[in-house]
Design an enzyme around this catalytic site. Structure first.
Site, PDB file in Angstrom:
ATOM      1  N   ILE A  85      50.309  38.090  39.379  1.00  0.00           N
ATOM      2  CA  ILE A  85      49.380  37.641  40.436  1.00  0.00           C
ATOM      3  C   ILE A  85      48.095  38.452  40.466  1.00  0.00           C
ATOM      4  O   ILE A  85      47.206  38.188  41.264  1.00  0.00           O
ATOM      5  CB  ILE A  85      50.053  37.689  41.825  1.00  0.00           C
ATOM      6  N   ASP A 130      37.374  53.314  48.958  1.00  0.00           N
ATOM      7  CA  ASP A 130      37.178  52.169  48.054  1.00  0.00           C
ATOM      8  C   ASP A 130      37.405  50.855  48.787  1.00  0.00           C
ATOM      9  O   ASP A 130      38.135  49.969  48.313  1.00  0.00           O
ATOM     10  CB  ASP A 130      38.115  52.277  46.854  1.00  0.00           C
TER      11      ASP A 130
END
Length: 1005
Positions: free
Chosen positions: A717, A843
C-alpha cells in the site's frame, strides 16, 4: 550681374540642401540610437521578469522581430519609440528593472494583476512624459517613490493592492495634472498629507485598507472636482471636517472601519446631490440620522451599521428609487413609539432594494402589513435583535425572492404564517427566541432550498410536520425549547443533507427513536435531550459515522448501550445521562475519541473501564449508578468484589486437563519447529528486545510473513526511500499496516529507534498507534526491521488532496478539511505541550497524516523526531539521518543551520493548512523567483479574493456562502500566522487549536 546673382542663389540652395541632408542624418542617427536605448531597456526589463506558469507571455520579446511588435508594447508611429507597456494579468513575477527609466517616451506603464515584488525603482521618476502608472494587484514593497513628483504629466497613479509601506509622498502636491490616486490595500502609515488639498485637478483619492492615522485634513474640502473619496479600513480619528460638505460633486464617500465620531449635521443629505455610495459603518457616530438623508436621491448604497446612532428613525426614503442596500444594524435606533416602524412604508417605494438589515437595534412596535409591499427584488431582510411585538404579518409571503429572512430575538407572538411556504427561494430562515405559538405549518415543506431553519426558544406546539422531509437542502434545524409533542417523524431523519446539527431538545417528544436515524450519515451534532423518548438506543445509530456530538440525556431510554456504537469513532461528546439504561458499560468506549462522556443517573452495573476517557475524572461522569464499581480512584466508586476461585472438583479437573493439553500441544509445536529449523539449516528467527516486552506486542518475522501473504505485492500500500508498507492481518490484533524498512538506506536504524522511542508511550487519538517494533532475523539469516501500526483505512492525506484519475474517492469538502486541520493541530499541541519529554515531529506533510475509517486524522512517521527534555533544557535528535525535514514544509531557519524546534513544526503546519485550502503543493512549479504558497495566498487575502485561490472542491460546499467565506478567510489567516518567516512571530499550537475550534463552532451555529 544678373548671372552672378543667379549663381549665388543656386549656391545658396545647394548649401541649404546639404544642411538639410546633414540634419536629417543627425535626426535619423539620434532616432536609431534612441531606438536602441528602448530596445536595451526592454531586454533589461525582461531579464528581471519570470513567467511561473510557463505560458510564454514574453516569448515574443526576442530578436526575431522589432520590439514595437512585442506583446504588450506599443510605439509611436513616427519615431518608433515605446509609448505604452501593458502586461496586465499575464501571471508574471519578478522585479521591475530600474532600466524602465530609460523609456523616456513612455506614457503608460501597466503591470496590473501579476506577482511583481521588490521596490518600485526611483528611476521611474525620469519618465517625464508618463501619464498613467498602473501597478495594482502585485507584491511591490518599500515606499512609494517621491521621485514620481518629477513625472509632471502624470494623470493617474494606480499602486493599490501591494505591500507598500511608509507615507503618501507630500511631493504629489506638485503634480498639477493628477486626477486619480489609488493607493488602497497597502501598509501605508502616517497622516493623509494636507498638501493633497492643493491638487485641484484631483477627482479620485482611494486609500482604504492601510494603516493611515490622524484626522481627515480640512483642506481636502478644496478639491472641488473630487468625485470619489475612499478612506475606509484605516485608523483615522476625529470628526468629518465641515469643509467636506462643500464637495458637492462626490459620487462616493467611503469612510468605514475607522475611529470617527460626532453626529451628522441636519443638512448632511442636502450637500451631496450626486452621492451614490455613502459608507460610514464601523465608526463611533452618534445622534439621530438626519431626515435630509432622504434627499440623497441618487443613493444606491447607504451603510450606517455598527455605530451609535439613536432615536426614532424618521427618514422618508420614498425618493431613493435607486437604493439597493440599506444597512442600519448594530446601532441604538428606536424610541419606543408604537408607530416607529412606519419608516418601512417609505421604503416600499424603493423598487430596487435588495438588502435591508436593521439587526440589533432598539426598535419596538409591530411589523406592519405593508412590509409585504417592499421591493420584489429584496433577498436579504433582517430585523432580528430588536423588541418588535405582535404577529408576523402573512404578507411576508409576498417577498418571494428572499434568500435570508431574520426575525429572531424579538417578541413576536401568534403563529408562524403559512404563507412562508411561498418563499421558495429562502435559504436561511431565523425565527428563534420569540414568543410564537401554534403549530409549525405544513407549508414548511415547500422550502426545498432552505439550508438553515431556526425555530428554537418559542412556544410552538403540536407535532413536527413530516413535510420537513421535503427540505432536502437542509443542513441545520433547530427546534429546541418549544412544546412540540408526538413522535419524531421518520421523514425528518431521511433528510440526508443534514450535516451541521439537528436540535430537537427540550420538547415533549415521545415514542422510540425511528430506525431511520442511521440515515443521518453526514450529521455532526444530534441533540434530542430532555424529551420523553422511550425504547432502546437503536444499533442503526452507528451508521451516523460523522457524529461528533450525540446528546440523548433526560429521556426514558432503556436497555444497554449497543455494541455497534463501537464504530462511531468520530464521537467527541456523548451524553446518555438521566435515562433508564442498564447493563455493563462497554469497554469499547475506551477506544472512542471522547472528550466528554456523561452516563450519570442510569442503572449501569459492573466494573467501570479504566482507559481512554475513563482515565480522566473531569471528562467522565457516572454519578447515580449505584451498582458500578472500580474505575480510577478519583471517581470514588466502591471496589469491585474479588472473584473467588471455584474449587469444584469437576471444574478443576477440566482446567487441569486443559492446561496439560495446552502444554503438550505447545511442546509438540516447539519440537516440530526445531525439526523444521534443523532440516532447513537456517538460523533461528527471534524477536530481539529493542524495548521492554510490556511496551509492545511481540511479533516475529514469520508472523509478519504470514500476515502479508509473503509480503505479496497485492498487499503493498506504499513505498518510499524508507522501504515498503504492507497491509496485513495479525491473529491477535486484526488489520495492521506493516512498514518494512530498507536497511540499505543509511540512518534507517536511527530513524527506526527514534520512532519506537517516541511512540511507545504516546496515547492520543490523533497520533498513529504503533502495535510493535519488530527487530528480527529472517529465514535467510538477514536482519529485519519493521514497524507495525494500526491500519488507517482511508490512506494518507496526500491521496485525498491529489487523487489519481482512476480513484473514485468522494469529494474532500471544507468541513472534512477543517476536521483534519483540528486533528493535526491537536496532535502537535499534545506533542509540544503535554508530552514529557516534548516531541518535535520535524517532518509534517500530507503523506505523514493518515485517515481512519471515520476520516479522523492521525499524525505518523516520527523517524526524524526530536525529544526535548524541558527540565534539562536540551534536545536530543533521535534520528541521525541528518535530514531537516521535507523541502517546501521545512522551516526557513533550518536552511541556515538553526536547531529544530517546536516553531519549525508550526511553520510546517501553516504550509500544510494552506496546501489543504488551495489544493496546491508548496513545491508546485508556479512558485519561483520568491513566490511561495504563503505569499501566493497572502496576496489573494489582501485583495479580498481568497476564493480565487481555493481548491474548487471546497467551494462547492452546501454551507452558506458568507459563512463559508468567513471560514476560509479565518483559516487562511491561521495558515499565514503559522508560516511567518520569523519563528518568534508564529502562533503556538495551543492557540491554533482554540482558534480552529472557534471557527468550527461558528460554522455549526
Amino acid at each position: 550681374m544678373k548671372h552672378t546673382l543667379t549663381l549665388q542663389k543656386m549656391m545658396f540652395w545647394l548649401v541649404l540642401q546639404q544642411l538639410a541632408l546633414i540634419l536629417i542624418l543627425i535626426i535619423t542617427t539620434d532616432a536609431l540610437n534612441n531606438n536602441e536605448t528602448d530596445h536595451a531597456a526592454l531586454l533589461a526589463m525582461k531579464s528581471k521578469i519570470l513567467d511561473p506558469f510557463g505560458g510564454g507571455a514574453l516569448s515574443s520579446w526576442n530578436e526575431s522581430s522589432h520590439f514595437c511588435n512585442w506583446e504588450g508594447v506599443l510605439c509611436s508611429k513616427r519615431h518608433k519609440r515605446v509609448t505604452l507597456i501593458d502586461l496586465t494579468s499575464l501571471g508574471l513575477s519578478g522585479t521591475l528593472s530600474p532600466h524602465v527609466g530609460n523609456l523616456t517616451f513612455l506614457r503608460q506603464l501597466v503591470l496590473d494583476n501579476n506577482t511583481f515584488h521588490g521596490e518600485i525603482p526611483n528611476e521611474i521618476g525620469g519618465l517625464y512624459r508618463l501619464k498613467v502608472l498602473s501597478l495594482e494587484g502585485n507584491s511591490f514593497q518599500g515606499r512609494i517613490p517621491a521621485s514620481l513628483s518629477r513625472c509632471s504629466n502624470l494623470v493617474e497613479i494606480w499602486v493599490g493592492n501591494n505591500n507598500l509601506v511608509g507615507t503618501i509622498p507630500e511631493e504629489f502636491s506638485s503634480l498639477s495634472m493628477l486626477k486619480r490616486i489609488f493607493v488602497y490595500e497597502n501598509k501605508l502609515t502616517g497622516a493623509i498629507p494636507e498638501s493633497l488639498g492643493n491638487i485641484t485637478s484631483l477627482e479620485v483619492f482611494s486609500a482604504p485598507n492601510n494603516l493611515l492615522g490622524g484626522t481627515i485634513p480640512n483642506n481636502l474640502g478644496q478639491l472641488k472636482n473630487l468625485i470619489f473619496l475612499g478612506l475606509g479600513g484605516n485608523q483615522i480619528s476625529g470628526m468629518i471636517p465641515s469643509s467636506l460638505y462643500n464637495l458637492s460633486n462626490l459620487n462616493v464617500l467611503s469612510l468605514p472601519f475607522n475611529d470617527l465620531h460626532g453626529s451628522l449635521p441636519p443638512y448632511f443629505g442636502n450637500m451631496f446631490p450626486h452621492l451614490e455610495f455613502l459608507q460610514l459603518q464601523d465608526n463611533n457616530f452618534t445622534g439621530q440620522l438626519p431626515n435630509s438623508i432622504g434627499n440623497l436621491t441618487k443613493a444606491v448604497n447607504l451603510t450606517f451599521d455598527d455605530n451609535e446612532f439613536s432615536g426614532k428613525l424618521t427618514v422618508d426614503f420614498s425618493r431613493l428609487v435607486n437604493l439597493v442596500i440599506l444597512r442600519l444594524q448594530l446601532n441604538n435606533l428606536g424610541s419606543g413609539d408604537f408607530d416607529e416602524m412606519h419608516f418601512l412604508e417609505s421604503l416600499t417605494n424603493c423598487s430596487s432594494l435588495e438588502i435591508l438589515n436593521i439587526f440589533s437595534n432598539k426598535l419596538k412596535g409591530v411589523l406592519p402589513d405593508f412590509v409585504g409591499n417592499l421591493s420584489l427584488n429584496i433577498h436579504f431582510f433582517v430585523l432580528a435583535g430588536n423588541q418588535l411585538q405582535g404577529r408576523i404579518p402573512p404578507t411576508i409571503g409576498n417577498l418571494v425572492n428572499l434568500f435570508f429572512l431574520g426575525l429572531s430575538n424579538n417578541r413576536f407572538t401568534g403563529p408562524i404564517p403559512s404563507t412562508i411556504g411561498k418563499l421558495q427561494k429562502l435559504q436561511r430562515f431565523a425565527l428563534g427566541r420569540n414568543q410564537l405559538s401554534g403549530t409549525i405549518p405544513d407549508s414548511i415543506g415547500n422550502l426545498s432550498l432552505v439550508n438553515e431553519l431556526y425555530f428554537n426558544n418559542n412556544n410552538l406546539e403540536g407535532t413536527i410536520p413530516s413535510s420537513f422531509g421535503n427540505c432536502q437542502s437542509l443542513v441545520l434545524l433547530n427546534l429546541q425549547q418549544n412544546n412540540l409533542s408526538g413522535t419524531i417523524p421518520k421523514e425528518l431523519f431521511q433528510v440526508s443533507s443534514l450535516s451541521i446539527f439537528l436540535d430537537l431538545s427540550h420538547n415533549h417528544l415521545s415514542g422510540p427513536l425511528p430506525s431511520e436515524i442511521g440515515d443521518l450519515k453526514s450529521l455532526a451534532a444530534l441533540d434530542i435531550s430532555n424529551n420523553n423518548l422511550s425504547g432502546e438506543i437503536l444499533s442503526s445509530i452507528s451508521s451516523c459515522t460523522s457524529l461528533e456530538f450525540l446528546l440523548l440525556q433526560g429521556n426514558m431510554l432503556q436497555g444497554s448501550i449497543p455494541n455497534s456504537m463501537e464504530f462511531m469513532r468520530g464521537l467527541q461528546f456523548l451524553d446518555l445521562s438521566s435515562n433508564n439504561l442498564s447493563g455493563q458499560i462497554p469497554t469499547f468506549l475506551e477506544k472512542l475519541s471522547l472528550i466528554n462522556l456523561n452516563l450519570s443517573f442510569n442503572g449501569f452495573n459492573g466494573e467501570l473501564p479504566l482507559h481512554g476517557v475513563f482515565a480522566n475524572s473531569t471528562a467522565v461522569s457516572v454519578y447515580g449508578n449505584d451498582k458500578l464499581c472500580g474505575g480510577i480512584p478519583s471517581l470514588q466508586l466502591p471496589r469491585c468484589p474479588v472473584k473467588k476461585l471455584n474449587r469444584n472438583f469437576s471444574f478443576s479437573s477440566k482446567r487441569i486437563y486443559a492446561i496439560v493439553g495446552a502444554s503438550i500441544l505447545g511442546i509438540l509445536i516447539l519440537i516440530s519447529s526445531l525439526v523444521f529449523y534443523f532440516r532447513k539449516r537456517k538460523i533461528k528467527s527471534t524477536t530481539l528486545e529493542l524495548l521492554p516486552k510490556e511496551s509492545f506486542v511481540q511479533v516475529s518475522y514469520g508472523e509478519l510473513l504470514n500476515a502479508t501473504d509473503g509480503f505479496s505485492s497485492s498487499n503493498l500500500i506504499g513505498a518510499g526511500g524508507f522501504g515498503f508498507v504492507y497491509r496485513g492481518v495479525l491473529d491477535q490484533i486484526g488489520d495492521v499496516a506493516i512498514k518494512v524498512l530498507n536497511l540499505v538506506n543509511p540512518g534507517v536504524t536511527s530513524s527506526f529507534i527514534a520512532e519506537c522511542k517516541v511512540l511507545k508511550n504516546i496515547k492520543h487519538r490523533n497520533i498513529v498507534k504503533i502495535v510493535t517494533c519488530c527487530l528480527s532475523i529472517d529465514f535467510q539469516g538477514n536482519e529485519f526491521k519493521a514497524l507495525v501500526y494500526e491500519l488507517m483505512m482511508n490512506g494518507n492525506l496526500e491521496k485525498w488532496l491529489y487523487p489519481s484519475q482512476d480513484t473514485s474517492k468522494p469529494e474532500f469538502n471544507l468541513l472534512q478539511r477543517l476536521r483534519v486541520a483540528i486533528d493535526v493541530a491537536s496532535a502537535l499541541d499534545y506533542l509540544h505541550n503535554q508530552c514529557e519529554p516534548t516531541v518535535i515531529h520535524c517532518d509534517l506533510k500530507p503523506s505523514n497524516i493518515l485517515l481512519d475509517q471515520q476520516m479522523v486524522a492521525h499524525v505518523g512517521d516520527f523517524g526524524l523526531a526530536r525529544l526535548y527534555h524541558s527540565e534539562m533544557g536540551i534536545s536530543h535528535h533521535s534520528s541521525s539521518m541528518g535530514v531537516m525535514g521535507t523541502v517546501g514544509y521545512a522551516a526557513p531557519e533550518y536552511g541556515i543551520g538553526s536547531e529544530m524546534s517546536m516553531k519549525g513544526d508550526v511553520y510546517s503546519y501553516g504550509v500544510l493548512l494552506l496546501e489543504m485550502l488551495t489544493g496546491k503543493r508548496p513545491t508546485d512549479l508556479m512558485y519561483v523567483d520568491g513566490l511561495n504558497i504563503r505569499n501566493f495566498v497572502g496576496q489573494a487575502l489582501a485583495r479580498n479574493a481568497v476564493e480565487l485561490v481555493m481548491d474548487q472542491t471546497i467551494l462547492k460546499s452546501d454551507i452558506d456562502i458568507s459563512k463559508r467565506d468567513n471560514c476560509l478567510i479565518a483559516l487562511v489567516k491561521i495558515g499565514l500566522a503559522c508560516s511567518e518567516e520569523l519563528p518568534q512571530n508564529r502562533m503556538c499550537m495551543t492557540v491554533v487549536v482554540r482558534e480552529l475550534q472557534h471557527i468550527k463552532k461558528a460554522m455549526f451555529k
